[in-house]
Design a protein around this motif. Sequence first.
Motif, short mmCIF file in Angstrom:
data_model
loop_
_atom_site.label_atom_id
_atom_site.label_comp_id
_atom_site.label_asym_id
_atom_site.label_seq_id
_atom_site.Cartn_x
_atom_site.Cartn_y
_atom_site.Cartn_z
N GLU A 102 14.02 66.87 20.36
CA GLU A 102 14.92 67.45 19.36
C GLU A 102 15.86 66.38 18.81
N LEU A 103 16.39 65.52 19.67
CA LEU A 103 17.28 64.45 19.22
C LEU A 103 16.52 63.48 18.31
N THR A 104 15.29 63.16 18.66
CA THR A 104 14.47 62.28 17.82
C THR A 104 14.25 62.92 16.46
N ARG A 105 13.98 64.20 16.43
CA ARG A 105 13.82 64.93 15.16
C ARG A 105 15.10 64.86 14.34
N GLN A 106 16.25 65.07 15.00
CA GLN A 106 17.53 65.01 14.29
C GLN A 106 17.76 63.65 13.64
N VAL A 107 17.52 62.59 14.39
CA VAL A 107 17.74 61.25 13.86
C VAL A 107 16.75 60.95 12.73
N THR A 108 15.51 61.35 12.90
CA THR A 108 14.51 61.15 11.85
C THR A 108 14.93 61.84 10.57
N GLU A 109 15.36 63.09 10.69
CA GLU A 109 15.80 63.85 9.51
C GLU A 109 17.08 63.25 8.92
N THR A 110 17.97 62.75 9.77
CA THR A 110 19.19 62.11 9.28
C THR A 110 18.86 60.84 8.51
N GLU A 111 17.95 60.04 9.06
CA GLU A 111 17.54 58.81 8.36
C GLU A 111 16.90 59.13 7.02
N LYS A 112 16.05 60.15 6.98
CA LYS A 112 15.42 60.55 5.72
C LYS A 112 16.46 61.03 4.71
N ALA A 113 17.43 61.79 5.17
CA ALA A 113 18.50 62.26 4.28
C ALA A 113 19.35 61.10 3.77
N PHE A 114 19.59 60.13 4.65
CA PHE A 114 20.32 58.92 4.27
C PHE A 114 19.56 58.18 3.17
N ALA A 115 18.26 57.99 3.35
CA ALA A 115 17.43 57.32 2.34
C ALA A 115 17.39 58.11 1.04
N ALA A 116 17.40 59.42 1.14
CA ALA A 116 17.35 60.26 -0.06
C ALA A 116 18.59 60.08 -0.94
N THR A 117 19.70 59.67 -0.35
CA THR A 117 20.89 59.43 -1.18
C THR A 117 20.63 58.34 -2.20
N MET A 118 19.84 57.33 -1.82
CA MET A 118 19.49 56.25 -2.76
C MET A 118 18.59 56.79 -3.86
N ALA A 119 17.57 57.53 -3.48
CA ALA A 119 16.63 58.09 -4.46
C ALA A 119 17.35 59.01 -5.45
N ARG A 120 18.32 59.79 -4.97
CA ARG A 120 19.08 60.71 -5.83
C ARG A 120 20.21 60.02 -6.57
N ARG A 121 20.47 58.75 -6.20
CA ARG A 121 21.57 57.98 -6.81
C ARG A 121 22.91 58.62 -6.47
N ASP A 122 23.06 59.09 -5.24
CA ASP A 122 24.24 59.82 -4.79
C ASP A 122 25.08 58.95 -3.84
N PHE A 123 25.92 58.13 -4.42
CA PHE A 123 26.73 57.20 -3.65
C PHE A 123 27.72 57.93 -2.73
N ALA A 124 28.30 59.01 -3.19
CA ALA A 124 29.25 59.77 -2.36
C ALA A 124 28.56 60.27 -1.09
#
Length: 149
Positions: free
Chosen positions: A28-50
Amino acid sequence: MRTKYRLALPAAALLSACAQLPPGDNAELTRQVTETEKAFAATMARRDFAAFQTFLAEEAIFDGGREPLRGKAAVAAAWKRYFEGGQAPFSWEPDRVVVLASGTLAQSGGPVRDPQGKLTARFNSIWRQEAPGQWRIVFDKGEPVCDCK
């Protein structure tokens, strides 16, 4: 004087207990970190600096330039330029995530690609669980890939 010490010891024990989060199911922790990393990367794709900034720990260190960037403010100031313009200058995604048995720290890593999808680097990040299910990046380092054939 004795009263002061009697109060300090239980307070110290309580603070120590609060600082250590209970370990969770590693999958579960591995899943959380994986999803967090993906969400972090998505900020770049969405151009969402905040949103990007919300993933940074206050004491984050990003090491990939001449000198390490130390602290959330320094990382955010240096990375702001990557969020300018309509197209992301690069993207990343995790292909490996490992979490300590204690559930307090995790490492993620994976490819970094240019806008055309060409592999240009690999990232390695260390995440700290700051509250149950809440992960913040504390260390990040990118390394160019080597065409060592």
